[in-house]
Structure formats: structure tokens, C-alpha cells
Enzyme design. Structure first.
Site, PDB file in Angstrom:
ATOM      1  N   GLU A 196       4.655   5.666   5.263  1.00  0.00           N
ATOM      2  CA  GLU A 196       4.768   5.837   6.718  1.00  0.00           C
ATOM      3  C   GLU A 196       5.842   4.906   7.280  1.00  0.00           C
ATOM      4  OE1 GLU A 196       3.447   8.294   8.115  1.00  0.00           O
ATOM      5  OE2 GLU A 196       1.822   8.863   6.767  1.00  0.00           O
TER       6      GLU A 196
ATOM      7  N   ILE B 147       0.851  -1.186   0.000  1.00  0.00           N
ATOM      8  CA  ILE B 147       0.000   0.000   0.000  1.00  0.00           C
ATOM      9  C   ILE B 147       0.892   1.242   0.000  1.00  0.00           C
ATOM     10  CG2 ILE B 147      -1.935   1.172   1.120  1.00  0.00           C
ATOM     11  CD1 ILE B 147      -2.632  -1.400   2.527  1.00  0.00           C
ATOM     12  N   SER B 148       0.492   2.239  -0.756  1.00  0.00           N
ATOM     13  CA  SER B 148       1.336   3.423  -0.938  1.00  0.00           C
ATOM     14  C   SER B 148       1.598   4.156   0.369  1.00  0.00           C
ATOM     15  CB  SER B 148       0.698   4.371  -1.954  1.00  0.00           C
ATOM     16  OG  SER B 148      -0.572   4.834  -1.499  1.00  0.00           O
ATOM     17  N   ASP B 149       0.529   4.484   1.111  1.00  0.00           N
ATOM     18  CA  ASP B 149       0.756   5.288   2.317  1.00  0.00           C
ATOM     19  C   ASP B 149       1.369   4.472   3.448  1.00  0.00           C
ATOM     20  OD1 ASP B 149      -1.610   3.910   2.669  1.00  0.00           O
ATOM     21  OD2 ASP B 149      -2.739   5.591   3.479  1.00  0.00           O
ATOM     22  N   CYS B 150       1.073   3.177   3.503  1.00  0.00           N
ATOM     23  CA  CYS B 150       1.718   2.329   4.512  1.00  0.00           C
ATOM     24  C   CYS B 150       3.217   2.229   4.233  1.00  0.00           C
ATOM     25  CB  CYS B 150       1.088   0.941   4.519  1.00  0.00           C
ATOM     26  SG  CYS B 150      -0.661   0.948   4.938  1.00  0.00           S
TER      27      CYS B 150
END
Length: 764
Positions: free
Chosen positions: A488, A482-485
Site C-alpha cells: 500500500e 509487513i507485506s501489505d503495508c
């Protein structure tokens, strides 16, 4: 007593793992556990929830807290800080509040380094599990008496006063929620007139609102496989779509992965017209759920019926024409020779993709809906298959228990996500040395949870994106990138690489950092935005084909401010620490991402948040993304408008409190009664601090800090308030750790960037 087990295989020969089950969290019942005092404490929590269930619909996740705080007792607890006026906010007061908060948060950290917690909220998940287990004859083998008892407790606790159930725990009653949860209680053994009248009240709600023929399309599918609805009352889900050439915009491989991975097994079951065993309970349900006798129902009319309470996304006319054509013209051809040959080929393709998904998520699957659907498909293909047996132990990965009962979560947890935010929050306080053990454990979890390989085989054949170097939302065994995971996760390992290894553990190797950057760069769309799991593969007009009346924006993977901002922030930090690696690509990616964030800002200065509530969340990401890209209050109209927006929503208490209604109505809405929420307040503070509010007028920040300090509980925890997570515009989901993470993060930034700098400017 129930016990939370972490990174535990439970002795099952059917479990597979890439990292020795790190991050796995399951609940196990042991009748020998629990002192009289512990059992009484749990019963008190249950009774208290039940008494107040109509006013406070969200559990406080107390069973986990009771267990972990006992296993990891706090050091000496500092006294709670009381603030009279904002002039009384001292550095000592804030620091003591932070120490109390981090101390408590550290006690709820699992031994493998992650923060477990409740990721429930949706009320349409557990019915699929129970229906599948009932059909396959595995209900009593998988669910103990105690499981069933706690599931019933949960359903009764979240039944609305009018007798129905909502789409989620805070929502008004819907036909989808009411019928499926009524069926679930009956399959769990509740009598037709059981539950002190609750079953009868639920049935009355259903019949008063038109009966089960008015359930949504997903509900129709579940009732059909159970045998309580006819397949001819469903709009078509032809598996032949998987045989289309990929260049067609409507190919399922171009859909958002959650959408296609749900409709894949649905199309398999529809293509086979599978119906489970017709039991006495099934026959009884046929009598209980409809306003006319079952044999008199007009199933063709039922295809297009949907209760007004459920209708978030009404079908456009073009969709009704399409379904009618498929139903009346195409399906009869595909069900008979020679068209049946094509159907058989399509079913073979569908089950092949189902097995690929199962095997490459270690039978966890991307989410709870396709998890149980895939499991059912494996049983339909072969009841004695190894695939079906491999599915069974992973069901427990989705079950969570709190004082409100046992629920099915919206994922196998939010382990990576919560841990990444927790680390950043603690780092922001500049108290890392005091909590180095907590940070070191979390750092190890982050490193152990990175995805180390791409999916096997030809990725284009399986419609997958690269994953090597990514971080997932939950665990490495789940593995979907996943991009935002990933962003982060990358931010965490980069931030911790700047601390001494003896304090926080050895840094992630440069090679693995570069792999993460490669994933992030690969996920940027042409418009500069970032979607969730993959690139945006088709057009927004595809939403015309969205058959799910309950959810919005599900057909393609849209770009989001949250994903775009997270990716941008991670690359800015990476560029600072590794300035020469893919320098031009990184700089161009940052530039395009910032432009995208500016482009999608709302006219009032906010950003719509798609993954939490809502405009406060989206605006936090929007502002921090632009600040990371070099914008500031003076040179950016976008940041100025965002600050004006946030300040206009601050409440008399000093905090912010945004209702979930903002998400579904796309209009900022306060929580009823004008109550502030510690999580919304944390997001708003972080955005304003990042935008330099302290330099202009620190008073709003002092007022917000006062609210957070005063909200802290005696033990250092923060109160669980209204639900804060969301997906698909309309369904809410729990993030139990947010109430700890964001007050810590906001007060940490406040302590370090606001308090000392503005002490002389403070006003009443």
C-alpha cells in the site's frame, strides 16, 4: 484537559528514534488546558457514551476530533446533501458530499502528515500493562491519577450488562476478559465492593462461571506472575524450545512473528517461575477469584480447565498429551541439576532475543502483549537496568483516550496504514488539486516512514526477514516490515509520482522504490500467496500446537488474500511505471499471485477477510487483485461469482452491513436489525465498480451511493458504527478512520467511473 501530542519526545532522555519521532502519538493531561465550553463538550460526550454504552459499544473518537478540528478549522462548510430518489443523485451532489468529507478528514490530519486515531477494541491488553507496572512498583510513577481515572472509566463503560467483560468491546463476557479486567480495576485502586456495585457484579459473574481456575492459558500466565495463580496450574512453556535446531518444523523461529514474540517472554517468565511481590491486594484477590479456598485448589486439574465461554480453539488430544508429558516428566528434570544447566542456557538465549526485539523497535516492540512482557522480563533480569528504563516512556505510545475512557491499543497506532488508504481514497476522487496541502503532508509522512535499513546482525540468527525498503503498519520507529503495508505504501508513492511535484511534493527516489519492490518480491511464498511479516516457515499442522484457546490460526504466518492482492496491485502499477526493472520476476510474481487468489476463493464467490469484517473486505481485495492482473467480468468466472455474491448481500437500504460474527463463525452474517454500515458498503462498492458493474446494471451502485450520501453527518464526518477490524479470527479491533476513508474512496470511484457513464441508464 487531555491533549494529543504528535511527533513529540516529551523531553525524555530514554526515547530513541530513527526519524525524529514522526508518527508518534501520545496523550498528555494538562490541568490548565480547556475553556469551560471545551470541558463541557467533553463531559457531554462522555455522558452520552455512558448512557448508550450497551447499544453503541464503539466510541466515536471524539476527543481527538474536538482537538484537531479546532486546530485545523474547515473552510466554508458546504450544506449537507439530501437525496430523495436515486434519480436525484447528480454529479454536483456527489462532488459536494466528497468535498465535505475530504474537508472534514483533512482537519483530523496531524501536522506530520498522518491520520491519528483509535486502534483499541481488545479488552485483554490493558491488564498486562497494569499487572506489569504493579509488579515492578512503577504503577504510580507511570500512571497519573488522571490516567487511572480514565482507565477505570473505560473498563466500567465496557463492562457487559451481565457483569463480565468480553474478549473485545462488542463481545460476550469471557473468563479471560472478566478476570483480567476485574484484577486491573483492583490494582488501579478500586475497592472490593467499589464502582457502584460493578465490582461485585463482575465477581459474581466470575464465580458463577467456575472461578479463575477456568481462565485461558494467557490469563493463567498473567495471574501467575502476579501471584494469584500457581505456576503448576499452567501448561508448560519451556524456553528450551529456542535451543532446538532450526530445521525442526516446531522451532519457534518458524512461527508467526506475533506468536513467537509473545511466547518468547512468556517462556522466560515460566522458565524462571517468576512471581511478583505478594501484596495485600494479591492476597485478597486469591480469596475473591476462586470458588474454593486458594490452598485447596487442584492446580493439576486447573492446567486443562477453560470456561466454555472462552473456548474458540479447543486443545486437541495430542496437545493435552504433550503438555502432560512436559509437565510431569520433562519439567522436573529441567528444574533440577543437571537439567538446570540446560534451563539456564535456554533462559540466556531467550533474554538475548528479547533485548534484540526491544532495541530494534526502539522499545516499542511488535505489539502490546510482548511490549509489557518484555518490559517485565527486563525488570526480572535487573530491576535497575537501562533496558527497563528505556521501556517506560514507550508505554504511552500504546495508550489512547476517547469519550469512553483510556484504552491500550493493539499496536502503537495504525498511522502508515490509515494514511496510505486515505491518500488513495482522495486520489480516487480526482480532487487532488483542491486538497494538495493534505496530500503533500501525507506524502511526506509516507516517505519519512519507509524502513531504510535491514535489521542488524545475522538475520537468520534472529529469525528476521529483510526490511530495507519496507513500510511498517504504524511508524518507522516500530519498523517491523509487513507485506501489505509495503504494498500500500508503494502504491501511494507510485500514484503520487504521476502528479506534478509542486502539487504533491517530490517523488520518492527510484532507488527507494526498487528497495520496496525487492521486499515485496522476497515475500512471495511458493504457492503464490503472501503472508504478513515473513514467508510461511512451517506447516499448517503446527496449529495442533496452538495453546491459546481464544485465538485461531496463530502459530504460523499464513498467506492471505489481502496481502496477496495488495502485493499484486502494487507490482502491476510498478510494472506500468518501471517496465524494465526485474521484468520477468515481477511478471511471474503477478501471475502466481493471481492464481493463488483464484485458488482460495470460497465456493459462494467470496473471499474470507482475515484483517477486517469480513467477506466484504476479503472480496474487495480478491476482486481488485484479479482485475489488476487483467481479469474481468467476461473472462473470469471468479469475478462473476464474486459480483453475484456481493449483490446477493445488498440490503434494502442500498448498503451492506456485515457483523463481526462472520469472522469467528466463517459464515456471512448481517449486522443485527439488517443495518447497513458505511465501511462495508464502501468495500462492496469498490469491488463492484472495479469489476465493471456500472456497465451491466448501475442501479445497485446508485442505491449504495445514496446510502453513503445520506449517512454523512452535518460536519462532513461519517457515523461510527460497529467495529470493523479483526485479527486471529476471533478478536475485533478498531479502525476509527475507516468510516471516513472508505465512503470517500467509494464515492470517488463512483463519481469518476459510474455516474456520468451510466446517467442515461438510471432506473427507479
Amino acid at each position: 484537559m487531555w491533549k494529543l501530542k504528535i511527533a513529540d519526545a516529551g523531553g525524555s532522555q530514554w526515547l530513541r528514534s530513527v526519524n525524529n519521532h514522526i508518527g508518534r502519538q501520545i496523550w498528555d493531561f494538562d490541568p490548565a488546558l480547556g475553556s469551560p465550553e471545551e470541558l463541557a463538550q467533553i463531559e457531554d460526550a462522555r455522558d452520552n457514551f455512558a448512557r448508550h454504552r450497551f447499544d453503541k459499544k464503539h466510541s466515536a473518537d471524539l476527543l481527538m476530533r474536538f482537538q484537531l478540528t479546532k486546530e485545523n478549522p474547515q473552510s466554508d462548510l458546504l450544506p449537507k446533501v439530501n437525496i430523495g430518489k436515486i434519480e436525484d443523485i447528480t454529479e454536483d451532489a456527489v462532488t459536494n458530499t466528497l468535498r465535505r468529507a475530504i474537508n472534514f478528514h483533512s482537519t483530523t490530519q496531524a501536522h506530520d502528515g498522518h491520520w491519528p486515531g483509535d486502534y483499541g477494541g481488545p479488552l485483554f491488553l490493558m491488564p498486562g500493562l497494569v499487572i506489569t507496572l504493579s509488579i515492578t512498583g512503577a504503577l504510580n510513577a507511570v500512571l497519573s491519577k488522571e490516567h487511572k481515572k480514565e482507565m477505570c472509566r473505560y473498563l466500567y463503560n465496557h463492562q457487559n450488562e451481565d457483569g463480565g467483560w468480553g474478549l473485545h468491546i462488542e463481545g460476550p463476557s469471557t473468563m479471560f476478559g472478566s478476570v483480567l479486567n476485574y484484577v486491573t480495576l483492583r490494582l488501579l485502586g478500586e475497592d472490593v465492593n467499589g464502582g457502584d456495585g460493578e465490582i461485585e457484579r463482575a465477581r459474581k459473574w466470575i464465580l458463577d462461571h467456575g472461578g479463575a481456575t477456568a481462565i485461558t492459558s494467557w490469563g493463567k500466565m498473567w495471574l501467575s506472575v502476579l501471584g494469584v495463580f500457581e505456576w503448576c496450574g499452567n501448561n508448560p512453556l519451556p524456553p528450551e524450545m529456542w535451543l532446538f535446531p532450526y530445521y525442526l518444523p516446531v522451532h519457534p523461529g518458524r512461527m508467526w512473528c506475533h506468536c513467537r514474540m509473545v511466547y518468547l517472554p512468556m517462556s522466560y517468565l515460566y522458565g524462571k517461575r517468576f512471581v511478583g511481590p505478594i501484596t495485600p491486594t494479591v492476597l485478597s484477590l486469591r480469596k475473591e477469584l476462586f470458588t474454593v479456598p486458594y490452598h485447596e485448589i487442584d492446580w493439576n486439574e486447573a492446567r486443562s480447565l477453560c470456561a466454555k465461554e472462552d473456548l474458540y480453539y479447543p486443545h486437541p488430544v495430542v496437545q493435552d498429551i504433550l503438555w502432560a508429558t512436559l509437565h510431569k516428566v520433562v519439567e522436573p528434570v529441567l528444574l533440577n541439576w543437571p537439567g538446570k544447566k540446560l534451563r539456564e542456557k535456554a533462559l540466556c538465549s531467550a533474554i538475548e532475543h528479547i533485548h534484540y526485539e526491544d532495541e530494534n523497535t526502539r522499545y516499542i516492540c511488535i505489539g502490546p502483549v510482548n511490549k509489557v512482557l518484555n518490559m517485565l522480563c527486563c525488570w526480572v533480569e535487573d530491576p535497575n537496568s537501562e533496558a527497563f528504563k528505556l521501556h517506560i516512556p514507550r508505554l504511552y505510545d500504546y495508550l489512547w483516550i476517547a469519550e469512553d475512557g483510556m484504552k491500550m491499543q493493539g499496536y502503537n497506532g495504525s498511522q502508515l496504514w490509515d494514511t496510505a488508504f486515505s491518500v488513495q481514497a482522495i486520489v480516487a476522487t480526482k480532487l487532488v488539486e483542491e486538497f494538495s496541502s493534505t496530500i503533500s503532508k501525507a506524502h511526506e509522512f509516507m516517505k519519512n516512514s519507509q524502513v531504510l535499513e535491514d535489521y542488524p546482525g545475522d538475520l537468520s540468527y534472529w529469525y528476521r526477514h529483510i526490511s530495507k525498503g519496507a513500510w511498517p503498519f504504524s511508524t518507522a520507529d516500530h519498523g517491523w516490515p509487513i507485506s501489505d503495508c509495503t504494498a500500500e505504501g508503494l502504491k501511494v508513492v507510485l500514484k503520487l509520482s504521476q502528479f506534478p511535484a509542486e502539487l504533491v511534493g517530490a517523488p520518492l527516489s527510484a532507488k527507494l522504490v526498487y528497495n520496496a519492490v525487492n521486499v515485496i518480491l522476497s515475500l512471495q511464498n511458493i504457492d503464490g500467496g503472501f503472508a504478513t511479516y515473513e514467508l510461511t516457515r512451517s506447516y499448517s499442522w503446527m496449529e495442533l500446537l496452538n495453546p491459546a484457546e481464544t485465538f485461531g490460526d496463530i502459530v504460523i504466518d499464513y498467506p492471505y488474500v489481502e496481502c496477496t492482492s495488495a502485493a499484486l496491485q502494487s507490482l502491476v502499477l510498478f510494472k506500468k511505471l518501471h517496465p524494465e526493472h526485474r521484468k520477468e520476476e515481477v511478471e511471474l510474481c503477478i501471475k502466481k499471485a493471481a492464481a493463488f487468489i483464484e485458488k482460495i476463493q470460497e465456493s459462494d464467490g467470496s473471499w474470507y477477510g482475515s484483517w477486517a469484517v469480513c467477506f466484504t473486505y476479503g472480496t474487495w481485495f480478491g476482486v481488485l487483485g484479479l482485475v489488476a492482473a487483467g481479469r474481468n467480468y467476461k473472462n473470469s468466472p471468479s469475478i462473476r461469482k464474486a459480483c453475484d455474491f456481493l449483490l446477493s448481500k445488498q440490503l434494502a437500504s442500498g448498503g451492506w452491513g456485515e457483523s463481526y460474527l462472520s469472522c469467528q463463525n466463517k459464515v456471512y452474517t448481517n449486522i443485527p436489525g439488517g443495518r447497513s454500515h458505511v465501511v462495508n458498503t464502501g468495500w462492496a462498492m469498490l469491488a463492484l465498480i472495479g469489476a465493471g458493474q456500472a456497465e451491466r446494471d448501475p442501479v445497485p451502485l446508485h442505491r449504495a451511493a445514496k446510502f453513503l450520501i445520506e449517512s454523512q453527518l452535518e460536519n462532513g464526518d461519517f457515523p461510527q458504527q460497529e467495529i470493523m477490524g479483526v485479527f486471529n479470527k476471533n478478536c475485533m479491533i478498531s479502525y476509527a478512520a475507516y468510516r471516513n476513508i472508505f465512503p470517500i474512496w467509494a464515492l470517488g470511484e463512483y463519481r469518476c467511473k459510474v455516474l456520468n457513464a451510466s446517467r442515461g441508464q438510471m432506473k427507479t
